[in-house]
Design a protein around this motif. Sequence first.
Motif, PDB file in Angstrom:
ATOM      1  N   PRO A 121       0.802  -1.231   0.000  1.00 55.34           N
ATOM      2  CA  PRO A 121       0.000   0.000   0.000  1.00 55.34           C
ATOM      3  C   PRO A 121       0.830   1.274   0.000  1.00 55.34           C
ATOM      4  CG  PRO A 121      -0.062  -1.070   2.154  1.00 55.34           C
ATOM      5  CD  PRO A 121       0.598  -2.030   1.216  1.00 55.34           C
ATOM      6  N   VAL A 122       2.051   1.229   0.557  1.00 56.22           N
ATOM      7  CA  VAL A 122       2.880   2.429   0.569  1.00 56.22           C
ATOM      8  C   VAL A 122       3.332   2.780  -0.852  1.00 56.22           C
ATOM      9  CG1 VAL A 122       5.010   3.456   1.436  1.00 56.22           C
ATOM     10  CG2 VAL A 122       3.621   2.054   2.934  1.00 56.22           C
ATOM     11  N   LYS A 123       3.638   1.774  -1.640  1.00 53.13           N
ATOM     12  CA  LYS A 123       3.989   2.036  -3.034  1.00 53.13           C
ATOM     13  C   LYS A 123       2.799   2.649  -3.769  1.00 53.13           C
ATOM     14  CE  LYS A 123       6.408  -0.019  -6.949  1.00 53.13           C
ATOM     15  NZ  LYS A 123       7.204  -1.175  -7.407  1.00 53.13           N
ATOM     16  N   ALA A 124       1.589   2.174  -3.446  1.00 45.54           N
ATOM     17  CA  ALA A 124       0.386   2.771  -4.029  1.00 45.54           C
ATOM     18  C   ALA A 124       0.266   4.240  -3.625  1.00 45.54           C
ATOM     19  CB  ALA A 124      -0.845   1.985  -3.592  1.00 45.54           C
ATOM     20  N   LEU A 125       0.573   4.530  -2.354  1.00 46.91           N
ATOM     21  CA  LEU A 125       0.551   5.913  -1.882  1.00 46.91           C
ATOM     22  C   LEU A 125       1.525   6.769  -2.681  1.00 46.91           C
ATOM     23  CD1 LEU A 125       0.098   8.222   0.241  1.00 46.91           C
ATOM     24  CD2 LEU A 125       1.897   7.121   1.597  1.00 46.91           C
ATOM     25  N   TYR A 126       2.728   6.276  -2.883  1.00 48.46           N
ATOM     26  CA  TYR A 126       3.726   7.044  -3.623  1.00 48.46           C
ATOM     27  C   TYR A 126       3.283   7.286  -5.071  1.00 48.46           C
ATOM     28  CZ  TYR A 126       6.891   5.917   0.263  1.00 48.46           C
ATOM     29  OH  TYR A 126       7.478   5.780   1.487  1.00 48.46           O
ATOM     30  N   ALA A 168      17.109   0.703  -2.217  1.00 46.14           N
ATOM     31  CA  ALA A 168      18.493   1.011  -2.591  1.00 46.14           C
ATOM     32  C   ALA A 168      18.624   2.246  -3.476  1.00 46.14           C
ATOM     33  CB  ALA A 168      19.127  -0.190  -3.293  1.00 46.14           C
ATOM     34  N   HIS A 169      17.515   2.812  -3.963  1.00 44.78           N
ATOM     35  CA  HIS A 169      17.628   4.062  -4.723  1.00 44.78           C
ATOM     36  C   HIS A 169      18.222   5.170  -3.858  1.00 44.78           C
ATOM     37  CE1 HIS A 169      13.815   4.290  -2.558  1.00 44.78           C
ATOM     38  NE2 HIS A 169      13.963   5.593  -2.595  1.00 44.78           N
ATOM     39  N   ARG A 170      18.155   5.008  -2.539  1.00 41.62           N
ATOM     40  CA  ARG A 170      18.732   6.003  -1.636  1.00 41.62           C
ATOM     41  C   ARG A 170      20.264   6.049  -1.733  1.00 41.62           C
ATOM     42  NH1 ARG A 170      14.283   3.822   1.109  1.00 41.62           N
ATOM     43  NH2 ARG A 170      12.804   5.389   1.868  1.00 41.62           N
ATOM     44  N   LEU A 171      20.852   5.031  -2.340  1.00 37.12           N
ATOM     45  CA  LEU A 171      22.303   5.008  -2.541  1.00 37.12           C
ATOM     46  C   LEU A 171      22.728   5.710  -3.826  1.00 37.12           C
ATOM     47  CD1 LEU A 171      22.910   1.248  -1.611  1.00 37.12           C
ATOM     48  CD2 LEU A 171      23.368   3.228  -0.175  1.00 37.12           C
ATOM     49  N   ARG A 246       9.676  -0.598 -11.062  1.00 39.01           N
ATOM     50  CA  ARG A 246       8.945  -1.757 -10.535  1.00 39.01           C
ATOM     51  C   ARG A 246       9.599  -2.295  -9.263  1.00 39.01           C
ATOM     52  NH1 ARG A 246       9.091  -7.138 -10.317  1.00 39.01           N
ATOM     53  NH2 ARG A 246      11.128  -7.242 -11.361  1.00 39.01           N
ATOM     54  N   LEU A 247      10.926  -2.340  -9.249  1.00 37.05           N
ATOM     55  CA  LEU A 247      11.644  -2.904  -8.109  1.00 37.05           C
ATOM     56  C   LEU A 247      11.679  -1.962  -6.907  1.00 37.05           C
ATOM     57  CD1 LEU A 247      14.704  -4.419 -10.025  1.00 37.05           C
ATOM     58  CD2 LEU A 247      12.859  -5.711  -8.941  1.00 37.05           C
ATOM     59  N   CYS A 248      11.632  -0.653  -7.173  1.00 35.46           N
ATOM     60  CA  CYS A 248      11.797   0.335  -6.117  1.00 35.46           C
ATOM     61  C   CYS A 248      10.549   0.424  -5.244  1.00 35.46           C
ATOM     62  CB  CYS A 248      12.088   1.693  -6.762  1.00 35.46           C
ATOM     63  SG  CYS A 248      12.259   3.043  -5.601  1.00 35.46           S
ATOM     64  N   ASP A 249      10.742   0.687  -3.951  1.00 33.24           N
ATOM     65  CA  ASP A 249       9.599   0.822  -3.049  1.00 33.24           C
ATOM     66  C   ASP A 249       9.096   2.260  -2.955  1.00 33.24           C
ATOM     67  OD1 ASP A 249      11.484   2.104  -1.504  1.00 33.24           O
ATOM     68  OD2 ASP A 249      11.457   0.667   0.148  1.00 33.24           O
ATOM     69  N   ASP A 250       9.710   3.175  -3.711  1.00 33.09           N
ATOM     70  CA  ASP A 250       9.301   4.579  -3.687  1.00 33.09           C
ATOM     71  C   ASP A 250       9.440   5.156  -5.089  1.00 33.09           C
ATOM     72  OD1 ASP A 250       8.818   7.233  -3.275  1.00 33.09           O
ATOM     73  OD2 ASP A 250      10.103   7.438  -1.521  1.00 33.09           O
ATOM     74  N   GLU A 251       8.415   4.939  -5.912  1.00 36.65           N
ATOM     75  CA  GLU A 251       8.471   5.401  -7.295  1.00 36.65           C
ATOM     76  C   GLU A 251       8.643   6.911  -7.373  1.00 36.65           C
ATOM     77  OE1 GLU A 251       4.963   4.011  -9.186  1.00 36.65           O
ATOM     78  OE2 GLU A 251       5.818   2.044  -9.692  1.00 36.65           O
ATOM     79  N   SER A 252       7.971   7.627  -6.482  1.00 41.46           N
ATOM     80  CA  SER A 252       8.029   9.075  -6.525  1.00 41.46           C
ATOM     81  C   SER A 252       9.459   9.573  -6.318  1.00 41.46           C
ATOM     82  CB  SER A 252       7.105   9.666  -5.465  1.00 41.46           C
ATOM     83  OG  SER A 252       7.161  11.069  -5.479  1.00 41.46           O
ATOM     84  N   ALA A 253      10.136   9.056  -5.293  1.00 40.00           N
ATOM     85  CA  ALA A 253      11.515   9.471  -5.036  1.00 40.00           C
ATOM     86  C   ALA A 253      12.414   9.115  -6.209  1.00 40.00           C
ATOM     87  CB  ALA A 253      12.026   8.820  -3.757  1.00 40.00           C
TER      88      ALA A 253
END
Length: 341
Positions: A121-126, A168-171, A246-253
Amino acid sequence: MNDEELRSLVEEQWTALEAEAATGERRLRVCNLPVDVDSGSLALAVDHEGYRHVLLPIAMHRKVRHGLDGPVLRLRKRPLEDAETYQHYADLACLRHDLDDLFMELCVDVLAAARELPEDPVKALYRVLDRWKALFRTQGTPLGPEELAGLFGELTVLNRLLRKDPSAHRLWYGPEGYRHDFLARTRAVEVKTTTSGEGRRPRIHGLDQLEAPEHGTLCLAWFRVHRVGASGVGIAFSEAVAEVLRLCDDESALLDLLARAGYHPADAVHYQDVRFAIAEERWYVVDAHFPGLTTRALTAAGVPVSVLDVEYTIDLSGEIPATLPPDQVSRMIDSLIQESV
């Protein structure tokens, strides 16, 4: 339940919560909604200041992105406890009462999207937040051939990191203009990509790009890619973008990072026929035996450093320096992930 019914239910529940007396500054008045996801029920809340919240249940270890902290919207990770349960939530709140009507529409979108993606649901939120932000995005200038190849190389490394950790996009610091493309606490990776068919001659930008983090390790990942036709064997640039999203948990970021790197979804039509094949891949440890100019090395040699905007080319065409074998590359990637936890 359609969107109109959901909207009526949300307004009814928020009105009821607002009518209840606040019991403390750090407490929320909460009601569960008949919208279930894998981790529990979605909920609404009102705090002691009367601000409205929507709560999406998440696992205890799940991270919530930073950067959305007022003055209108605030997103945070919040644990809630009652007599029977202890649950973590992604808590999205509106901090302006005059925008409650718009927040209502946003929350209906969030609840509907979470219902369609109950496993995350958090990915949906993003996704919903990103669609709303897209209303205010401007179209950029399409990337050129060398820029596309360079971004493709970075996405190749990012893909491998995201397969081990969806956060890992945070890296990925390359789009921020940092000296290294990927960075944890003491480990970094710089990515160089060429479309040339001859030699291995990456261009180095600055005297600090080949400097490892303090007391740490730097690797240089070098790719040779070939542009192939639409029917050729390779990876479409649009597929590389879609896969990391698709793999990322935060599409917006991640979309924000892609935008800083020069990629905008509105320009996707310009890249629909772009396809790359990776012809060669080499990873190197950037140590004292690696060719390069750095501020540290020049200072240690007693050479005063008073020049700016240094760019130069190194030649890796021979067998020296030696490349890392695949198992050590895997360990380097694992180390980056472990340092980010």
